[in-house]
Motif scaffolding. Structure first.
Motif, short mmCIF file in Angstrom:
data_model
loop_
_atom_site.label_atom_id
_atom_site.label_comp_id
_atom_site.label_asym_id
_atom_site.label_seq_id
_atom_site.Cartn_x
_atom_site.Cartn_y
_atom_site.Cartn_z
N LYS A 8 -11.97 42.49 -28.48
CA LYS A 8 -11.32 43.74 -28.93
C LYS A 8 -11.10 44.69 -27.75
CE LYS A 8 -13.49 43.78 -33.48
NZ LYS A 8 -14.58 44.41 -34.23
N ILE A 9 -12.11 44.80 -26.92
CA ILE A 9 -12.02 45.69 -25.75
C ILE A 9 -10.92 45.22 -24.81
CG2 ILE A 9 -13.24 46.49 -23.67
CD1 ILE A 9 -15.85 46.38 -25.37
N THR A 25 -16.69 41.53 -29.76
CA THR A 25 -16.46 42.91 -29.30
C THR A 25 -15.65 42.91 -28.01
OG1 THR A 25 -18.53 43.64 -30.28
CG2 THR A 25 -17.61 45.05 -28.58
N GLU A 74 -14.13 56.78 -19.79
CA GLU A 74 -14.07 55.38 -20.21
C GLU A 74 -15.38 54.94 -20.85
OE1 GLU A 74 -13.21 56.69 -17.37
OE2 GLU A 74 -11.16 56.07 -16.86
N GLN A 123 -7.42 45.87 -26.02
CA GLN A 123 -6.99 47.27 -25.82
C GLN A 123 -6.81 47.58 -24.33
OE1 GLN A 123 -9.04 50.44 -27.95
NE2 GLN A 123 -9.66 49.05 -29.59
N PHE A 138 -17.64 50.91 -29.53
CA PHE A 138 -18.08 49.52 -29.51
C PHE A 138 -19.60 49.45 -29.30
CE2 PHE A 138 -13.80 49.77 -27.73
CZ PHE A 138 -13.10 48.92 -28.59
N LEU A 185 -16.10 53.70 -24.66
CA LEU A 185 -16.73 52.40 -24.95
C LEU A 185 -17.93 52.56 -25.87
CD1 LEU A 185 -16.53 50.67 -21.43
CD2 LEU A 185 -15.33 49.95 -23.51
N THR A 230 -14.21 47.29 -15.84
CA THR A 230 -13.04 48.18 -15.93
C THR A 230 -12.28 48.16 -14.60
OG1 THR A 230 -14.30 50.09 -15.16
CG2 THR A 230 -14.19 49.76 -17.55
N LEU A 288 -8.93 47.90 -22.04
CA LEU A 288 -9.92 48.85 -21.52
C LEU A 288 -10.72 48.22 -20.38
CD1 LEU A 288 -11.22 50.07 -24.98
CD2 LEU A 288 -9.68 51.30 -23.45
#
Lengths: 332, 332
Positions: free
Chosen positions: B296-297, B293, B218, B300, B226, B222, B170, B302
């Motif tokens: 996808k993260i 996964t 955060e 976004q 996920f 998560l 992150t 993230l």
């Protein structure tokens, strides 16, 4: 203003007063141990103790075998203090974290013995040592965080003393201050070594490295068989710790001085009664219960009745009405 | 032998290895936070951090307002480190005990600000400060013990990294080491003050008094959305903390150096990448998840994908096969 000038631990307590966010905190600052919501039947107990070289023990660095026992005792004592706190609430300790500040010149053998002391008492009391933090420090620092649990109906706080309660104490007092609890390092040896140039022996014997056994078994027997109104472990002297019960309960006390159980060792020397009243580090249980209950406890020789709770808020007096000085160990 | 000569923190870890008494300990030493049996749905999380003047911060004693913020930041940081540990397990912190070693010459205002920093972050993260211990010390010592909980199915350990996992991080890295996270004490001011004779500034800027915000929100997002395989907070540098995941998981990693998110501030100076890899104290989340996964993260925004888990046990290499040096903050 510097905090050393304030001289009142109360002010620091005030600054440090709890930040309570929700109702799961049953009891925060006030007792040594926090009481937290857990399950329908039980509470969590959460306590911490910091021990520092030069305050709670002196980091002796003689060569030879005797040193090994010293570090073993430091380790043992550091966890024993926290176990004693949880025992005095009627609880059972379960999980422990150990933070260590270690001087780089600490000998590896000393470190091993320190852990050996911690682990030995942990095993004896069925406590899981589950982690910690290790940092470099000029002086040895040990911080213990201990987590336990207590059945809701067995929880005993400092604040529960009632007017007319008898005051009781387990064991005998005044010995620890003499360093006689140094189970693995008899005072004689200790003093002999001190003549060979170990610094700061006065301090070390005052806050002695007691190999004491926390009164967990005794506390469990008491809460499981009797209704105990209030309880504390004697860490800073009978009088100061009694005063803590009185302060939290809004009560006063009359003490039967002739009934104070002075240890044989303290009796032999000068000022035996004074040592028993103000000595500290005895880690016996000081508690109150109704007179009827107290008589049963005394009859079983589990503890001795040494006084009575009254309404004279925060005042401790002897049978003949003399006010007893309230002091003892202070942080600053 | 003295422990400073050993130079291997592993040995100390070995001596300190857990004493596990029963099966209620799900995870002891290995992760920063112990995982303990709690209820049918949840585990308890139990962690501790010790911070010491001269190691984790420097006890500056200038006169004036700037000092106030410094102690505020020390308080904030001390609790923030532990919150970050619990966040990285997928957990929520709840109860905190604060042990303080206080120098008698500490100013009362500084102490108030220290507590203010602790209480402000405690309130922000809904943590109950339920007690602690206060002793006299030559240097300022802060020990935090933090208790939290985690839903069983949301628990993330360091040991869960799988071959083929993407590695994600992150935020951006390399800033904390510059002292830029000193939210309330800009680096410029800090350095100006240092010229007026404050000791040990290098150390203070290295282990900066970051006013950082632990990535609890955060981490919760998560683990709630996920399947995260392994996670750690970056306290000692990306490489060293990644190595901790690899060690616990028995895996290796390939890092895409060009993908490392270097903070704008670190980029402007020299060795931006080095600061991002080895800087430490960023307290961002480093974690692994399946590639699907991870995409996808990343989509976004993230976190960023910065590498891949493989089977080359404990080895971290770059895309072109060069082994990366594994080092960073060491206690001794």
């Amino acid at each position: 203003m510097e905090i050393g000038e304030i001289g009142e631990i109360d002010l620091i307590d005030k600054i440090a007063r709890e930040t309570k966010i929700d109702r799961t905190v049953i009891k925060g600052i006030g007792d040594d141990t926090a009481v937290l919501k857990y399950s329908n039947k039980e509470y969590l107990l959460f306590t911490t103790d910091m021990l520092l070289e030069g305050v709670h023990f002196t980091h002796l660095r003689p060569r030879g075998a005797s040193k090994v026992r010293l570090f073993y005792n430091i380790g043992w004592k550091s966890l024993a203090c926290s176990i004693s706190d949880i025992a005095a609430m009627g609880g059972i300790p379960q999980y422990c974290l150990v933070s260590l500040g270690l001087p780089p010149n600490l000998e590896l053998d000393s470190l091993k013995q320190l852990y050996s002391g911690i682990k030995t008492i942990a095993r004896k009391f069925k406590i899981n040592v589950v982690g910690g933090d290790t940092i470099k420090s000029r002086r040895l620092i040990i911080n213990i965080a201990l987590l336990g649990r207590v059945l809701k109906e067995k929880l005993v706080l400092r604040s529960g003393a009632k007017k007319g309660d008898a005051i009781l104490v387990t064991g005998s007092l005044g010995e620890a201050i003499l360093g006689k609890h140094l189970a693995f390092t008899p005072l004689e040896k200790f003093l002999t070594r001190s003549k060979r140039g170990i610094h700061n022996v006065g301090e070390c014997s005052k806050y002695s490295l007691t190999g004491f056994t926390p009164r967990l078994k005794e506390a469990q027997y008491l809460v499981n068989n009797f209704k105990i109104h209030s309880m504390i472990d004697i860490s800073d002297g009978l009088i100061l710790d009694l005063w803590r019960i009185l302060k939290q309960s809004g009560k006063g006390a009359k003490i039967f001085l002739e009934k104070i159980p002075i240890s044989a060792v303290a009796k032999r020397g000068k000022n035996g009664l004074k040592k028993a009243l103000y000595g500290g580090e005895d880690f016996e249980l000081l508690f109150t219960a109704s007179k009827r209950t107290a008589q049963k406890i005394a009859a079983q020789k589990l503890a001795r009745i040494i006084g009575e709770i009254n309404d004279r808020r925060n005042i401790i007096e002897s049978s003949d009405g003399r006010k007893l000085r309230i002091n003892g160990y202070r942080h600053f």
